[in-house]
Design an enzyme around this catalytic site. Structure first.
Site, mmCIF file in Angstrom:
data_model
loop_
_atom_site.group_PDB
_atom_site.id
_atom_site.type_symbol
_atom_site.label_atom_id
_atom_site.label_comp_id
_atom_site.label_asym_id
_atom_site.label_seq_id
_atom_site.Cartn_x
_atom_site.Cartn_y
_atom_site.Cartn_z
ATOM 1 N N HIS A 73 30.011 45.109 44.815
ATOM 2 C CA HIS A 73 31.279 45.734 44.416
ATOM 3 C C HIS A 73 31.379 46.079 42.929
ATOM 4 C CE1 HIS A 73 32.600 41.730 43.085
ATOM 5 N NE2 HIS A 73 33.509 42.363 42.381
ATOM 6 N N GLU A 83 30.492 49.922 38.619
ATOM 7 C CA GLU A 83 31.366 49.875 37.452
ATOM 8 C C GLU A 83 30.767 49.056 36.312
ATOM 9 O OE1 GLU A 83 36.082 49.652 36.505
ATOM 10 O OE2 GLU A 83 35.191 48.165 37.816
ATOM 11 N N ASP A 84 30.282 47.878 36.641
ATOM 12 C CA ASP A 84 29.784 46.987 35.590
ATOM 13 C C ASP A 84 28.265 46.897 35.547
ATOM 14 O OD1 ASP A 84 32.383 46.230 34.744
ATOM 15 O OD2 ASP A 84 32.528 44.932 36.506
ATOM 16 N N ASP A 138 37.886 39.910 45.337
ATOM 17 C CA ASP A 138 37.474 40.072 43.938
ATOM 18 C C ASP A 138 38.519 39.440 43.013
ATOM 19 O OD1 ASP A 138 36.155 41.116 41.642
ATOM 20 O OD2 ASP A 138 37.470 42.881 41.684
ATOM 21 N N ASP A 146 62.761 22.457 52.139
ATOM 22 C CA ASP A 146 61.403 22.681 52.652
ATOM 23 C C ASP A 146 60.343 22.433 51.585
ATOM 24 O OD1 ASP A 146 61.950 24.833 51.047
ATOM 25 O OD2 ASP A 146 60.987 26.303 52.369
#
Ligand code: MN
Length: 499
Positions: free
Chosen positions: A83, A87-88, A151, A273
Protein backbone atom coordinates in the site's frame (compact mmCIF):
# COMPACT_ATOMS: atom_id res chain seq x y z
CA UNK A 1 24.05 -9.29 14.56
CA UNK A 2 23.35 -5.56 14.62
CA UNK A 3 20.07 -3.98 15.65
CA UNK A 4 18.62 -3.88 12.14
CA UNK A 5 19.39 -7.51 11.53
CA UNK A 6 17.63 -8.47 14.74
CA UNK A 7 14.55 -6.43 13.75
CA UNK A 8 14.52 -7.94 10.29
CA UNK A 9 14.68 -11.41 11.74
CA UNK A 10 11.64 -10.74 13.91
CA UNK A 11 9.79 -9.27 10.92
CA UNK A 12 10.49 -12.39 8.87
CA UNK A 13 9.06 -14.49 11.70
CA UNK A 14 5.96 -12.29 11.71
CA UNK A 15 5.67 -12.71 7.95
CA UNK A 16 5.73 -16.45 8.41
CA UNK A 17 2.94 -16.08 10.97
CA UNK A 18 0.89 -14.11 8.41
CA UNK A 19 1.14 -17.02 5.98
CA UNK A 20 -0.10 -19.41 8.65
CA UNK A 21 -3.06 -17.15 9.34
CA UNK A 22 -3.92 -17.00 5.64
CA UNK A 23 -3.76 -20.76 5.40
CA UNK A 24 -6.25 -21.01 8.22
CA UNK A 25 -9.09 -19.19 6.47
CA UNK A 26 -8.35 -19.04 2.74
CA UNK A 27 -8.59 -22.04 0.51
CA UNK A 28 -5.16 -22.87 -0.93
CA UNK A 29 -3.86 -19.28 -0.97
CA UNK A 30 -1.10 -18.79 -3.53
CA UNK A 31 1.71 -18.26 -1.05
CA UNK A 32 4.38 -18.33 -3.75
CA UNK A 33 2.87 -15.16 -5.17
CA UNK A 34 2.76 -13.71 -1.71
CA UNK A 35 6.47 -14.46 -1.24
CA UNK A 36 7.18 -12.60 -4.47
CA UNK A 37 5.18 -9.62 -3.22
CA UNK A 38 7.01 -9.72 0.09
CA UNK A 39 10.43 -9.64 -1.60
CA UNK A 40 9.24 -6.80 -3.80
CA UNK A 41 7.89 -4.82 -0.82
CA UNK A 42 11.21 -5.11 1.00
CA UNK A 43 13.01 -3.94 -2.11
CA UNK A 44 10.67 -0.97 -2.65
CA UNK A 45 11.28 0.23 0.92
CA UNK A 46 15.01 -0.52 1.07
CA UNK A 47 16.74 1.65 3.64
CA UNK A 48 13.50 3.31 4.79
CA UNK A 49 12.62 3.39 8.44
CA UNK A 50 9.62 4.15 10.58
CA UNK A 51 9.88 6.77 13.33
CA UNK A 52 10.06 3.83 15.72
CA UNK A 53 13.43 2.96 14.19
CA UNK A 54 12.07 -0.27 12.73
CA UNK A 55 12.46 -1.03 9.03
CA UNK A 56 9.57 0.46 7.03
CA UNK A 57 8.30 -2.96 5.96
CA UNK A 58 7.27 -3.67 9.55
CA UNK A 59 4.40 -1.27 8.85
CA UNK A 60 3.50 -2.87 5.51
CA UNK A 61 3.42 -6.24 7.21
CA UNK A 62 1.33 -5.08 10.17
CA UNK A 63 -1.27 -3.59 7.82
CA UNK A 64 -1.47 -6.95 6.03
CA UNK A 65 -1.80 -8.64 9.43
CA UNK A 66 -4.74 -6.47 10.44
CA UNK A 67 -6.44 -7.26 7.11
CA UNK A 68 -5.84 -10.95 7.73
CA UNK A 69 -7.45 -10.59 11.13
CA UNK A 70 -10.48 -9.23 9.34
CA UNK A 71 -10.19 -12.26 7.04
CA UNK A 72 -10.01 -10.39 3.76
CA UNK A 73 -9.11 -12.05 0.47
CA UNK A 74 -5.56 -12.57 -0.81
CA UNK A 75 -5.64 -9.57 -3.17
CA UNK A 76 -6.38 -7.32 -0.20
CA UNK A 77 -3.52 -8.81 1.79
CA UNK A 78 -1.16 -8.29 -1.15
CA UNK A 79 -2.38 -4.72 -1.60
CA UNK A 80 -1.90 -4.22 2.15
CA UNK A 81 1.77 -5.17 1.81
CA UNK A 82 2.17 -2.88 -1.19
CA UNK A 83 0.00 0.00 0.00
CA UNK A 84 2.88 2.45 0.47
CA UNK A 85 5.09 1.09 -2.31
CA UNK A 86 4.00 3.82 -4.75
CA UNK A 87 3.69 6.79 -2.43
CA UNK A 88 6.60 6.18 -0.09
CA UNK A 89 8.52 3.40 -1.80
CA UNK A 90 10.24 3.37 -5.15
CA UNK A 91 7.49 1.69 -7.19
CA UNK A 92 5.23 3.05 -9.94
CA UNK A 93 1.72 1.97 -10.84
CA UNK A 94 3.05 0.40 -14.05
CA UNK A 95 5.47 -1.70 -12.00
CA UNK A 96 2.65 -3.01 -9.86
CA UNK A 97 0.47 -3.84 -12.87
CA UNK A 98 3.35 -5.62 -14.57
CA UNK A 99 4.42 -7.57 -11.51
CA UNK A 100 1.14 -8.35 -9.81
CA UNK A 101 -1.70 -7.69 -12.26
CA UNK A 102 -4.44 -5.10 -12.49
CA UNK A 103 -6.61 -6.47 -9.65
CA UNK A 104 -3.93 -5.69 -7.11
CA UNK A 105 -2.87 -2.47 -8.87
CA UNK A 106 -6.41 -1.08 -8.71
CA UNK A 107 -6.46 -1.60 -4.95
CA UNK A 108 -3.01 -0.10 -4.36
CA UNK A 109 -3.87 2.80 -6.64
CA UNK A 110 -7.12 3.41 -4.78
CA UNK A 111 -5.32 3.56 -1.45
CA UNK A 112 -2.73 5.96 -2.87
CA UNK A 113 -5.47 8.24 -4.24
CA UNK A 114 -7.41 8.29 -1.00
CA UNK A 115 -4.19 9.22 0.77
CA UNK A 116 -3.93 12.41 -1.25
CA UNK A 117 -7.18 13.83 0.15
CA UNK A 118 -6.39 16.08 3.07
CA UNK A 119 -8.50 18.04 5.48
CA UNK A 120 -7.18 21.31 4.06
CA UNK A 121 -7.52 23.20 7.30
CA UNK A 122 -11.29 23.28 7.27
CA UNK A 123 -12.94 21.97 10.37
CA UNK A 124 -16.63 22.43 9.87
CA UNK A 125 -18.79 19.42 10.47
CA UNK A 126 -20.23 19.62 7.01
CA UNK A 127 -16.87 19.47 5.35
CA UNK A 128 -15.83 16.45 7.34
CA UNK A 129 -19.10 14.74 6.49
CA UNK A 130 -18.53 15.48 2.82
CA UNK A 131 -15.04 14.16 3.02
CA UNK A 132 -16.29 10.97 4.56
CA UNK A 133 -18.80 10.48 1.81
CA UNK A 134 -16.22 11.31 -0.82
CA UNK A 135 -14.11 8.53 0.56
CA UNK A 136 -16.90 6.10 -0.05
CA UNK A 137 -17.72 7.48 -3.47
CA UNK A 138 -14.12 7.38 -4.58
CA UNK A 139 -13.31 4.06 -3.20
CA UNK A 140 -15.50 2.10 -5.55
CA UNK A 141 -14.04 -1.03 -4.10
CA UNK A 142 -14.82 -1.34 -0.44
CA UNK A 143 -11.54 -3.13 0.15
CA UNK A 144 -9.69 0.13 -0.56
CA UNK A 145 -11.39 1.72 2.43
CA UNK A 146 -10.65 -1.29 4.59
CA UNK A 147 -6.95 -1.17 3.65
CA UNK A 148 -6.92 2.55 4.42
CA UNK A 149 -8.50 1.88 7.82
CA UNK A 150 -5.98 -0.85 8.61
CA UNK A 151 -3.21 1.58 7.61
CA UNK A 152 -4.57 4.26 9.93
CA UNK A 153 -5.05 1.77 12.74
CA UNK A 154 -1.41 0.75 12.66
CA UNK A 155 -0.24 4.35 12.34
CA UNK A 156 -2.27 5.17 15.46
CA UNK A 157 -0.87 2.17 17.32
CA UNK A 158 2.62 3.55 16.68
CA UNK A 159 1.81 7.24 17.10
CA UNK A 160 4.01 7.62 20.17
CA UNK A 161 7.12 7.50 17.93
CA UNK A 162 5.94 10.27 15.61
CA UNK A 163 7.34 13.80 16.20
CA UNK A 164 5.21 15.70 18.67
CA UNK A 165 4.15 18.44 16.26
CA UNK A 166 2.60 15.88 13.94
CA UNK A 167 0.89 13.75 16.57
CA UNK A 168 -2.01 16.04 17.29
CA UNK A 169 -2.91 16.63 13.64
CA UNK A 170 -2.91 12.91 12.89
CA UNK A 171 -4.93 12.13 16.02
CA UNK A 172 -7.47 14.85 15.24
CA UNK A 173 -7.91 13.60 11.69
CA UNK A 174 -8.45 10.12 13.11
CA UNK A 175 -11.23 11.27 15.40
CA UNK A 176 -12.88 13.45 12.78
CA UNK A 177 -12.60 11.31 9.68
CA UNK A 178 -11.48 7.74 10.24
CA UNK A 179 -13.39 6.84 13.39
CA UNK A 180 -16.70 8.06 11.92
CA UNK A 181 -15.85 6.20 8.72
CA UNK A 182 -15.34 2.99 10.68
CA UNK A 183 -18.63 3.63 12.45
CA UNK A 184 -20.40 4.11 9.18
CA UNK A 185 -19.06 0.79 8.01
CA UNK A 186 -20.44 -0.77 11.18
CA UNK A 187 -16.96 -1.53 12.56
CA UNK A 188 -17.67 -0.57 16.15
CA UNK A 189 -14.58 -2.10 17.71
CA UNK A 190 -12.26 -0.43 15.22
CA UNK A 191 -13.97 2.92 15.70
CA UNK A 192 -13.58 2.66 19.47
CA UNK A 193 -9.93 1.64 19.26
CA UNK A 194 -9.13 4.53 16.91
CA UNK A 195 -10.80 7.01 19.24
CA UNK A 196 -9.09 5.70 22.35
CA UNK A 197 -5.70 5.80 20.63
CA UNK A 198 -6.28 9.40 19.54
CA UNK A 199 -7.76 10.64 22.83
CA UNK A 200 -4.50 11.35 24.76
CA UNK A 201 -3.13 13.41 21.85
CA UNK A 202 -6.25 15.38 21.04
CA UNK A 203 -7.33 16.20 24.61
CA UNK A 204 -4.24 15.58 26.68
CA UNK A 205 -5.34 17.06 30.01
CA UNK A 206 -8.89 15.74 29.87
CA UNK A 207 -7.58 12.28 29.12
CA UNK A 208 -5.31 12.24 32.18
CA UNK A 209 -8.04 13.47 34.50
CA UNK A 210 -10.65 11.05 33.19
CA UNK A 211 -8.31 8.08 33.38
CA UNK A 212 -7.74 8.65 37.09
CA UNK A 213 -11.32 9.60 37.93
CA UNK A 214 -13.01 6.76 36.10
CA UNK A 215 -10.92 3.89 37.40
CA UNK A 216 -12.88 3.22 40.66
CA UNK A 217 -16.19 3.48 38.75
CA UNK A 218 -15.08 0.83 36.29
CA UNK A 219 -14.06 -1.50 39.10
CA UNK A 220 -17.26 -1.10 41.07
CA UNK A 221 -19.50 -1.61 38.05
CA UNK A 222 -17.58 -4.70 36.99
CA UNK A 223 -18.05 -6.35 40.40
CA UNK A 224 -21.73 -5.64 40.23
CA UNK A 225 -22.09 -7.30 36.88
CA UNK A 226 -20.18 -10.33 38.06
CA UNK A 227 -22.88 -11.03 40.64
CA UNK A 228 -25.67 -10.63 38.11
CA UNK A 229 -23.88 -12.86 35.64
CA UNK A 230 -23.98 -15.88 37.95
CA UNK A 231 -27.68 -15.49 38.61
CA UNK A 232 -28.61 -15.02 34.96
CA UNK A 233 -26.43 -17.82 33.59
CA UNK A 234 -28.22 -20.26 35.89
CA UNK A 235 -31.64 -19.07 34.80
CA UNK A 236 -30.72 -19.14 31.11
CA UNK A 237 -29.41 -22.68 31.50
CA UNK A 238 -32.71 -23.70 33.12
CA UNK A 239 -34.46 -22.49 29.96
CA UNK A 240 -32.05 -24.55 27.90
CA UNK A 241 -30.37 -21.51 26.37
CA UNK A 242 -26.66 -21.62 25.66
CA UNK A 243 -25.47 -18.11 26.38
CA UNK A 244 -22.27 -16.19 26.80
CA UNK A 245 -22.28 -13.25 29.19
CA UNK A 246 -19.62 -10.57 29.01
CA UNK A 247 -18.93 -7.40 30.89
CA UNK A 248 -18.45 -4.72 28.24
CA UNK A 249 -16.30 -1.83 29.45
CA UNK A 250 -17.21 1.46 27.90
CA UNK A 251 -14.31 2.85 25.89
CA UNK A 252 -12.71 5.87 27.52
CA UNK A 253 -13.32 8.30 24.68
CA UNK A 254 -16.98 7.46 24.39
CA UNK A 255 -17.31 7.73 28.19
CA UNK A 256 -15.79 11.18 27.97
CA UNK A 257 -18.20 12.25 25.24
CA UNK A 258 -21.13 10.99 27.30
CA UNK A 259 -19.95 12.79 30.45
CA UNK A 260 -19.85 15.99 28.41
CA UNK A 261 -23.50 15.80 27.44
CA UNK A 262 -25.49 18.59 29.06
CA UNK A 263 -27.95 16.25 30.83
CA UNK A 264 -25.05 14.29 32.39
CA UNK A 265 -22.70 17.18 33.12
CA UNK A 266 -19.84 15.05 34.41
CA UNK A 267 -21.97 13.05 36.86
CA UNK A 268 -20.77 9.44 36.90
CA UNK A 269 -23.91 8.27 38.73
CA UNK A 270 -25.91 9.15 35.62
CA UNK A 271 -23.89 6.80 33.44
CA UNK A 272 -25.40 3.35 33.60
CA UNK A 273 -23.30 1.62 31.00
CA UNK A 274 -19.74 2.36 32.15
CA UNK A 275 -19.65 -1.42 32.26
CA UNK A 276 -22.65 -3.00 30.55
CA UNK A 277 -23.74 -6.59 30.67
CA UNK A 278 -23.78 -8.26 27.30
CA UNK A 279 -25.75 -11.46 26.81
CA UNK A 280 -24.97 -13.32 23.61
CA UNK A 281 -27.25 -16.15 22.46
CA UNK A 282 -27.72 -18.18 19.29
CA UNK A 283 -31.05 -17.08 17.83
CA UNK A 284 -33.34 -14.07 17.73
CA UNK A 285 -36.19 -15.83 19.64
CA UNK A 286 -33.63 -16.60 22.37
CA UNK A 287 -32.83 -12.88 22.57
CA UNK A 288 -36.44 -12.16 23.51
CA UNK A 289 -36.57 -15.09 25.95
CA UNK A 290 -33.39 -13.73 27.56
CA UNK A 291 -34.98 -10.28 27.76
CA UNK A 292 -37.96 -11.77 29.57
CA UNK A 293 -35.66 -13.54 32.02
CA UNK A 294 -33.70 -10.38 32.71
CA UNK A 295 -36.86 -8.38 33.37
CA UNK A 296 -38.37 -11.04 35.62
CA UNK A 297 -35.16 -11.18 37.66
CA UNK A 298 -34.33 -7.50 37.83
CA UNK A 299 -36.99 -4.81 37.56
CA UNK A 300 -36.68 -2.72 34.43
CA UNK A 301 -36.14 0.99 35.04
CA UNK A 302 -39.39 2.78 34.22
CA UNK A 303 -39.53 5.52 31.60
CA UNK A 304 -36.08 4.87 30.20
CA UNK A 305 -37.51 1.87 28.43
CA UNK A 306 -35.91 -0.65 26.13
CA UNK A 307 -34.42 0.01 22.72
CA UNK A 308 -35.07 -2.81 20.32
CA UNK A 309 -32.43 -2.47 17.62
CA UNK A 310 -33.23 -5.99 16.48
CA UNK A 311 -36.70 -5.05 15.32
CA UNK A 312 -35.33 -1.71 14.15
CA UNK A 313 -31.61 -1.85 13.35
CA UNK A 314 -29.51 1.31 13.36
CA UNK A 315 -28.67 2.70 9.91
CA UNK A 316 -25.21 1.13 9.98
CA UNK A 317 -26.76 -2.27 10.58
CA UNK A 318 -26.20 -2.43 14.35
CA UNK A 319 -28.54 -4.90 16.05
CA UNK A 320 -29.09 -5.61 19.77
CA UNK A 321 -31.71 -5.12 22.44
CA UNK A 322 -30.72 -2.58 25.11
CA UNK A 323 -32.51 -2.39 28.41
CA UNK A 324 -31.82 -0.85 31.82
CA UNK A 325 -32.63 -2.69 35.03
CA UNK A 326 -32.19 -2.22 38.77
CA UNK A 327 -29.39 -4.59 39.68
CA UNK A 328 -28.58 -5.84 43.19
CA UNK A 329 -28.59 -2.95 45.65
CA UNK A 330 -30.79 -0.86 43.36
CA UNK A 331 -27.96 0.14 41.09
CA UNK A 332 -28.95 0.79 37.45
CA UNK A 333 -27.26 -1.52 34.96
CA UNK A 334 -27.50 -1.59 31.18
CA UNK A 335 -28.05 -5.00 29.62
CA UNK A 336 -27.44 -5.64 25.91
CA UNK A 337 -28.78 -8.77 24.27
CA UNK A 338 -27.75 -10.00 20.83
CA UNK A 339 -26.96 -13.12 18.80
CA UNK A 340 -23.41 -14.26 18.07
CA UNK A 341 -23.93 -13.18 14.51
CA UNK A 342 -24.95 -9.66 15.51
CA UNK A 343 -21.91 -9.58 17.77
CA UNK A 344 -19.53 -10.27 14.88
CA UNK A 345 -21.30 -7.68 12.81
CA UNK A 346 -21.03 -5.08 15.58
CA UNK A 347 -17.29 -5.63 15.92
CA UNK A 348 -16.10 -5.97 12.37
CA UNK A 349 -19.01 -4.58 10.36
CA UNK A 350 -18.66 -4.87 6.63
CA UNK A 351 -15.37 -6.68 7.04
CA UNK A 352 -17.30 -9.43 8.80
CA UNK A 353 -19.64 -9.68 5.84
CA UNK A 354 -16.70 -9.91 3.54
CA UNK A 355 -15.41 -12.81 5.58
CA UNK A 356 -18.86 -14.38 5.60
CA UNK A 357 -19.16 -14.30 1.87
CA UNK A 358 -15.63 -15.57 1.33
CA UNK A 359 -16.13 -18.40 3.77
CA UNK A 360 -19.40 -19.23 2.12
CA UNK A 361 -17.73 -19.64 -1.24
CA UNK A 362 -15.49 -22.26 0.25
CA UNK A 363 -18.39 -24.27 1.55
CA UNK A 364 -19.23 -24.29 5.21
CA UNK A 365 -19.18 -28.08 5.57
CA UNK A 366 -15.58 -28.47 4.68
CA UNK A 367 -14.63 -25.63 6.96
CA UNK A 368 -16.31 -27.09 9.97
CA UNK A 369 -14.26 -30.16 9.41
CA UNK A 370 -11.01 -28.26 9.08
CA UNK A 371 -11.70 -26.19 12.12
CA UNK A 372 -12.61 -29.24 14.11
CA UNK A 373 -9.22 -30.69 13.40
CA UNK A 374 -7.27 -27.49 13.61
CA UNK A 375 -8.73 -25.83 16.64
CA UNK A 376 -7.71 -27.72 19.73
CA UNK A 377 -6.49 -24.55 21.45
CA UNK A 378 -7.81 -21.16 22.38
CA UNK A 379 -6.88 -19.23 19.24
CA UNK A 380 -9.72 -16.81 19.10
CA UNK A 381 -9.73 -16.29 15.35
CA UNK A 382 -10.26 -19.99 14.82
CA UNK A 383 -13.19 -19.89 17.19
CA UNK A 384 -14.47 -16.92 15.31
CA UNK A 385 -14.51 -18.76 12.04
CA UNK A 386 -16.21 -21.67 13.71
CA UNK A 387 -18.91 -19.38 15.01
CA UNK A 388 -19.30 -17.77 11.64
CA UNK A 389 -19.81 -21.13 10.04
CA UNK A 390 -22.62 -21.83 12.50
CA UNK A 391 -24.21 -18.53 11.73
CA UNK A 392 -24.05 -19.14 8.04
CA UNK A 393 -25.93 -22.38 8.36
CA UNK A 394 -28.62 -20.77 10.45
CA UNK A 395 -29.32 -17.64 8.54
CA UNK A 396 -28.69 -17.83 4.88
CA UNK A 397 -31.43 -15.31 4.28
CA UNK A 398 -30.06 -12.84 6.75
CA UNK A 399 -26.70 -12.88 5.05
CA UNK A 400 -28.18 -12.41 1.63
CA UNK A 401 -30.07 -9.42 2.91
CA UNK A 402 -27.20 -7.60 4.58
CA UNK A 403 -24.25 -8.55 2.43
CA UNK A 404 -22.87 -5.23 1.24
CA UNK A 405 -26.31 -3.97 0.30
CA UNK A 406 -26.06 -1.04 2.58
CA UNK A 407 -23.01 0.22 0.72
CA UNK A 408 -22.92 -1.14 -2.78
CA UNK A 409 -26.38 0.14 -3.55
CA UNK A 410 -25.74 3.73 -2.58
CA UNK A 411 -24.59 6.50 -4.86
CA UNK A 412 -23.23 9.91 -4.01
CA UNK A 413 -24.44 12.88 -6.03
CA UNK A 414 -23.07 16.39 -5.69
CA UNK A 415 -24.80 19.76 -5.86
CA UNK A 416 -22.99 22.46 -7.87
CA UNK A 417 -21.82 23.86 -4.51
CA UNK A 418 -20.21 20.57 -3.60
CA UNK A 419 -22.75 19.26 -1.08
CA UNK A 420 -23.03 15.51 -1.18
CA UNK A 421 -26.31 13.62 -1.29
CA UNK A 422 -26.43 9.98 -0.38
CA UNK A 423 -29.04 8.25 -2.60
CA UNK A 424 -30.01 4.68 -3.45
CA UNK A 425 -28.91 3.17 -6.74
CA UNK A 426 -31.47 3.98 -9.43
CA UNK A 427 -32.26 7.40 -7.99
CA UNK A 428 -33.46 10.04 -10.47
CA UNK A 429 -33.23 13.85 -10.49
CA UNK A 430 -36.66 13.83 -8.77
CA UNK A 431 -35.19 11.87 -5.84
CA UNK A 432 -32.27 14.27 -5.78
CA UNK A 433 -34.63 17.28 -5.69
CA UNK A 434 -36.59 15.79 -2.78
CA UNK A 435 -33.45 15.05 -0.80
CA UNK A 436 -32.24 18.62 -1.27
CA UNK A 437 -35.59 19.85 -0.01
CA UNK A 438 -38.89 17.96 0.17
CA UNK A 439 -40.78 21.06 -1.00
CA UNK A 440 -38.74 21.17 -4.19
CA UNK A 441 -40.70 18.20 -5.48
CA UNK A 442 -43.51 20.54 -6.56
CA UNK A 443 -41.26 22.95 -8.41
CA UNK A 444 -39.27 20.80 -10.80
CA UNK A 445 -38.94 22.28 -14.24
CA UNK A 446 -35.80 20.68 -15.56
CA UNK A 447 -32.83 18.66 -14.42
CA UNK A 448 -29.26 19.42 -15.35
CA UNK A 449 -26.60 16.78 -14.77
CA UNK A 450 -22.93 17.51 -15.39
CA UNK A 451 -23.95 20.61 -17.34
CA UNK A 452 -26.46 18.88 -19.65
CA UNK A 453 -30.24 18.76 -19.54
CA UNK A 454 -31.39 15.20 -18.81
CA UNK A 455 -34.85 13.59 -18.73
CA UNK A 456 -36.40 13.21 -15.28
CA UNK A 457 -36.10 9.41 -15.43
CA UNK A 458 -32.30 9.68 -15.82
CA UNK A 459 -30.44 7.31 -13.49
CA UNK A 460 -27.93 9.28 -11.46
CA UNK A 461 -24.42 7.91 -11.03
CA UNK A 462 -21.89 8.39 -8.23
CA UNK A 463 -19.97 11.59 -8.82
CA UNK A 464 -22.71 13.27 -10.91
CA UNK A 465 -23.21 16.98 -10.29
CA UNK A 466 -26.96 17.59 -10.37
CA UNK A 467 -28.99 20.74 -10.41
CA UNK A 468 -32.74 21.36 -10.55
CA UNK A 469 -34.20 24.27 -12.51
CA UNK A 470 -37.26 25.40 -10.59
CA UNK A 471 -40.66 26.58 -11.81
CA UNK A 472 -42.02 29.83 -10.42
CA UNK A 473 -45.30 28.36 -9.24
CA UNK A 474 -46.25 25.05 -7.74
CA UNK A 475 -46.52 22.38 -10.41
CA UNK A 476 -48.45 19.18 -9.78
CA UNK A 477 -46.22 16.21 -10.65
CA UNK A 478 -47.20 13.62 -13.22
CA UNK A 479 -48.57 10.30 -11.93
CA UNK A 480 -45.85 8.53 -13.89
CA UNK A 481 -43.23 9.91 -11.51
CA UNK A 482 -44.33 7.30 -8.98
CA UNK A 483 -42.94 4.62 -11.31
CA UNK A 484 -39.54 6.20 -11.79
CA UNK A 485 -38.51 7.42 -8.34
CA UNK A 486 -36.38 5.28 -6.04
CA UNK A 487 -36.77 6.87 -2.60
CA UNK A 488 -39.65 6.77 -0.16
CA UNK A 489 -39.27 10.48 0.46
CA UNK A 490 -39.99 11.24 -3.18
CA UNK A 491 -42.92 8.82 -3.28
CA UNK A 492 -44.44 10.40 -0.21
CA UNK A 493 -44.06 13.93 -1.56
CA UNK A 494 -45.53 13.06 -4.95
CA UNK A 495 -48.49 11.39 -3.25
CA UNK A 496 -49.06 14.43 -1.11
CA UNK A 497 -49.08 16.72 -4.14
CA UNK A 498 -51.34 14.44 -6.19
CA UNK A 499 -53.93 14.61 -3.43
MN1 MN B 1 0.90 3.26 5.37
Amino acid sequence: MNKDEISMRQIETDYHELKRTLNSYLEKPDLNSLDKVWEYTKLAHTGQKRFSGLPYVSHSLEVANILAKWKLDLDSIIAGLLHDAIEDGGATREDIVKEFGTNVAVLVDGVTKVASIRLRGSNTEEFVENLRKMFLAMAKDLRVVLIKLADRLHNMRTLQYVPKEKQKRIALETVEVFAPLAERLGMGEIKAELEDLAFPYVYEKEFEILKTESSPHYKEAAQHIKKMTRTLLTKLAQEGIRAKIQARKKHLYSLWKKLNRSEIAGDFSKIHDIVAMRIIVSTIPECYTALGLVHSTYKPVPHIGISDFIAQPKPNGYQSIHTKVFGPGGRIVEVQIRTFEMHKQAEYGVAAHWAYSEAKKKGAEEDMLRIGIKAPNKLSWVKQIAEWQNDIRDSDEFLKAVKFDALSKRIFVFSPKGDVYDLPDGATPIDFACSVHTKMCGYIKQAIVNGHIVPLNYHLKSGDVAEIVKTKNLKIPSKDWMKIVATNTARREINKLLK
